[in-house]
Design a protein around this motif. Sequence first.
Motif, PDB file in Angstrom:
ATOM      1  N   LEU A   8       0.863  -1.235   0.149  1.00 36.34           N
ATOM      2  CA  LEU A   8      -0.094   0.007  -0.052  1.00 36.34           C
ATOM      3  C   LEU A   8       0.777   1.239  -0.043  1.00 36.34           C
ATOM      4  CD1 LEU A   8      -2.256  -1.340   3.043  1.00 36.34           C
ATOM      5  CD2 LEU A   8      -2.554  -1.650   0.517  1.00 36.34           C
ATOM      6  N   LYS A   9       0.685   2.123  -1.137  1.00 41.72           N
ATOM      7  CA  LYS A   9       1.539   3.296  -1.184  1.00 41.72           C
ATOM      8  C   LYS A   9       1.136   4.572  -1.296  1.00 41.72           C
ATOM      9  CE  LYS A   9       3.690   4.616  -4.892  1.00 41.72           C
ATOM     10  NZ  LYS A   9       4.643   4.355  -6.332  1.00 41.72           N
ATOM     11  N   ILE A  10       1.448   5.433  -0.641  1.00 42.00           N
ATOM     12  CA  ILE A  10       0.794   6.840  -0.797  1.00 42.00           C
ATOM     13  C   ILE A  10       2.153   7.866  -1.003  1.00 42.00           C
ATOM     14  CG2 ILE A  10       0.336   7.090   1.350  1.00 42.00           C
ATOM     15  CD1 ILE A  10      -2.231   8.940   0.467  1.00 42.00           C
ATOM     16  N   ALA A  11       2.042   8.446  -1.908  1.00 41.00           N
ATOM     17  CA  ALA A  11       3.033   9.670  -2.241  1.00 41.00           C
ATOM     18  C   ALA A  11       2.209  10.996  -2.137  1.00 41.00           C
ATOM     19  CB  ALA A  11       3.980   9.625  -3.203  1.00 41.00           C
ATOM     20  N   VAL A  12       2.590  11.841  -1.334  1.00 39.85           N
ATOM     21  CA  VAL A  12       1.716  13.175  -1.338  1.00 39.85           C
ATOM     22  C   VAL A  12       2.659  14.325  -1.203  1.00 39.85           C
ATOM     23  CG1 VAL A  12       0.029  12.037   0.188  1.00 39.85           C
ATOM     24  CG2 VAL A  12       1.690  13.423   1.334  1.00 39.85           C
ATOM     25  N   THR A  62       4.783   5.202   2.586  1.00 40.84           N
ATOM     26  CA  THR A  62       4.312   6.250   2.501  1.00 40.84           C
ATOM     27  C   THR A  62       5.543   7.550   2.370  1.00 40.84           C
ATOM     28  OG1 THR A  62       4.399   7.052   4.933  1.00 40.84           O
ATOM     29  CG2 THR A  62       2.446   5.782   4.088  1.00 40.84           C
ATOM     30  N   LEU A  63       5.383   8.625   2.021  1.00 45.97           N
ATOM     31  CA  LEU A  63       6.089   9.829   1.825  1.00 45.97           C
ATOM     32  C   LEU A  63       5.848  10.950   1.493  1.00 45.97           C
ATOM     33  CD1 LEU A  63       7.148  10.378  -1.499  1.00 45.97           C
ATOM     34  CD2 LEU A  63       7.804   7.974  -1.308  1.00 45.97           C
ATOM     35  N   SER A  64       6.293  11.912   1.859  1.00 43.77           N
ATOM     36  CA  SER A  64       5.833  13.165   1.568  1.00 43.77           C
ATOM     37  C   SER A  64       7.093  13.851   0.624  1.00 43.77           C
ATOM     38  CB  SER A  64       5.511  14.482   2.767  1.00 43.77           C
ATOM     39  OG  SER A  64       4.536  13.883   3.517  1.00 43.77           O
ATOM     40  N   THR A 117      11.525   3.773   1.133  1.00 47.70           N
ATOM     41  CA  THR A 117      11.470   5.053   0.676  1.00 47.70           C
ATOM     42  C   THR A 117      12.007   5.070  -0.814  1.00 47.70           C
ATOM     43  OG1 THR A 117      11.293   7.517   0.978  1.00 47.70           O
ATOM     44  CG2 THR A 117      13.441   6.096   1.710  1.00 47.70           C
ATOM     45  N   PHE A 118      11.902   6.415  -1.401  1.00 48.89           N
ATOM     46  CA  PHE A 118      12.556   6.570  -2.690  1.00 48.89           C
ATOM     47  C   PHE A 118      13.796   7.501  -2.611  1.00 48.89           C
ATOM     48  CE2 PHE A 118       9.624   4.480  -5.755  1.00 48.89           C
ATOM     49  CZ  PHE A 118       8.597   4.068  -4.771  1.00 48.89           C
ATOM     50  N   ALA A 119      14.891   7.305  -3.216  1.00 48.75           N
ATOM     51  CA  ALA A 119      15.988   8.017  -3.081  1.00 48.75           C
ATOM     52  C   ALA A 119      16.684   7.840  -4.342  1.00 48.75           C
ATOM     53  CB  ALA A 119      16.820   7.532  -1.999  1.00 48.75           C
ATOM     54  N   PRO A 140      17.371  13.632  -9.122  1.00 48.85           N
ATOM     55  CA  PRO A 140      15.964  12.981  -8.248  1.00 48.85           C
ATOM     56  C   PRO A 140      14.746  12.849  -9.398  1.00 48.85           C
ATOM     57  CG  PRO A 140      16.287  15.148  -7.721  1.00 48.85           C
ATOM     58  CD  PRO A 140      17.539  14.999  -8.516  1.00 48.85           C
ATOM     59  N   SER A 141      13.971  11.905  -9.305  1.00 53.34           N
ATOM     60  CA  SER A 141      12.743  11.536 -10.189  1.00 53.34           C
ATOM     61  C   SER A 141      11.782  12.143  -9.574  1.00 53.34           C
ATOM     62  CB  SER A 141      12.697   9.976 -10.524  1.00 53.34           C
ATOM     63  OG  SER A 141      12.142   9.634  -9.021  1.00 53.34           O
ATOM     64  N   ALA A 142      11.891  12.888  -8.547  1.00 51.52           N
ATOM     65  CA  ALA A 142      10.647  13.510  -7.805  1.00 51.52           C
ATOM     66  C   ALA A 142      11.069  14.590  -6.783  1.00 51.52           C
ATOM     67  CB  ALA A 142       9.807  12.657  -6.970  1.00 51.52           C
ATOM     68  N   GLY A 189      12.276  16.705  -3.918  1.00 47.64           N
ATOM     69  CA  GLY A 189      12.638  16.443  -2.621  1.00 47.64           C
ATOM     70  C   GLY A 189      13.303  14.971  -2.360  1.00 47.64           C
ATOM     71  N   GLN A 190      13.589  14.411  -3.376  1.00 47.51           N
ATOM     72  CA  GLN A 190      13.845  13.083  -3.156  1.00 47.51           C
ATOM     73  C   GLN A 190      15.623  12.886  -2.983  1.00 47.51           C
ATOM     74  OE1 GLN A 190      14.485  10.301  -6.919  1.00 47.51           O
ATOM     75  NE2 GLN A 190      12.391   9.485  -6.103  1.00 47.51           N
ATOM     76  N   PRO A 191      15.901  12.465  -1.697  1.00 51.65           N
ATOM     77  CA  PRO A 191      17.265  12.815  -1.322  1.00 51.65           C
ATOM     78  C   PRO A 191      18.265  11.769  -1.774  1.00 51.65           C
ATOM     79  CG  PRO A 191      15.908  11.644   0.444  1.00 51.65           C
ATOM     80  CD  PRO A 191      15.006  12.000  -0.783  1.00 51.65           C
TER      81      PRO A 191
HETATM   82  O1  LIG Z   1       5.556   7.009  -5.511  1.00 50.85           O
HETATM   83  C1  LIG Z   1       6.760   7.400  -6.024  1.00 50.85           C
HETATM   84  C2  LIG Z   1       7.625   8.101  -5.175  1.00 50.85           C
HETATM   85  C3  LIG Z   1       8.093   9.514  -5.973  1.00 50.85           C
HETATM   86  O2  LIG Z   1       7.125  10.187  -6.214  1.00 50.85           O
HETATM   87  C4  LIG Z   1       9.054  10.212  -4.986  1.00 50.85           C
HETATM   88  O3  LIG Z   1       8.579  11.223  -4.265  1.00 50.85           O
HETATM   89  O4  LIG Z   1      10.149   9.711  -4.903  1.00 50.85           O
HETATM   90  C5  LIG Z   1       9.005   8.684  -7.031  1.00 50.85           C
HETATM   91  C6  LIG Z   1       7.805   8.090  -7.921  1.00 50.85           C
HETATM   92  O5  LIG Z   1       8.554   7.546  -8.855  1.00 50.85           O
HETATM   93  C7  LIG Z   1       7.480   6.678  -7.043  1.00 50.85           C
HETATM   94  O6  LIG Z   1       6.508   6.188  -8.050  1.00 50.85           O
END
Ligand SMILES: O=C1C[C@@](O)(C(=O)O)C[C@@H](O)[C@@H]1O
Length: 93
Positions: free
Chosen positions: A9-13, A41-43, A63-65, A71-73, A75-77
């Motif tokens: 279950l994933k949510i990115a906001v 989850t991640l903001s 998380t995504f880094a 970065p692909s989004a 705030g991605q560290p």
């Molecule tokens: O859901 C996510 C998280 C993400 O949006 C991020 O903020 O790192 C990057 C997206 O590729 C991925 O599908």
Amino acid sequence: METAGADALKIAVTPADAADVARLLRVTAEASTALTAPVITLSMGDLGLVSRLTGAVFGSALTFATPGDRPSAPGQPPIGLVREARRVLASSR
Ligand SMILES: O=C1C[C@@](O)(C(=O)O)C[C@@H](O)[C@@H]1O
């Protein structure tokens, strides 16, 4: 999502303010306790960095880094920062 058969279950906001980030972390803690499937989850953005660095403490399974400097989004560290944060937080628990 879980009752629909999701494996995770994933949510990115995108938070509007710090209270949004805090709300997401609280929901993460509640959901990761109540549900069987992994919760992710991640903001995003600068405000959301704390959620990426501390999400595991609240029950986020990952998380995504970025492995480099692209970065692909928002705030991605860099992965090194996430690893360091997790190392510090793990040693304080
Ligand atoms: O859901 C996510 C998280 C993400 O949006 C991020 O903020 O790192 C990057 C997206 O590729 C991925 O599908």
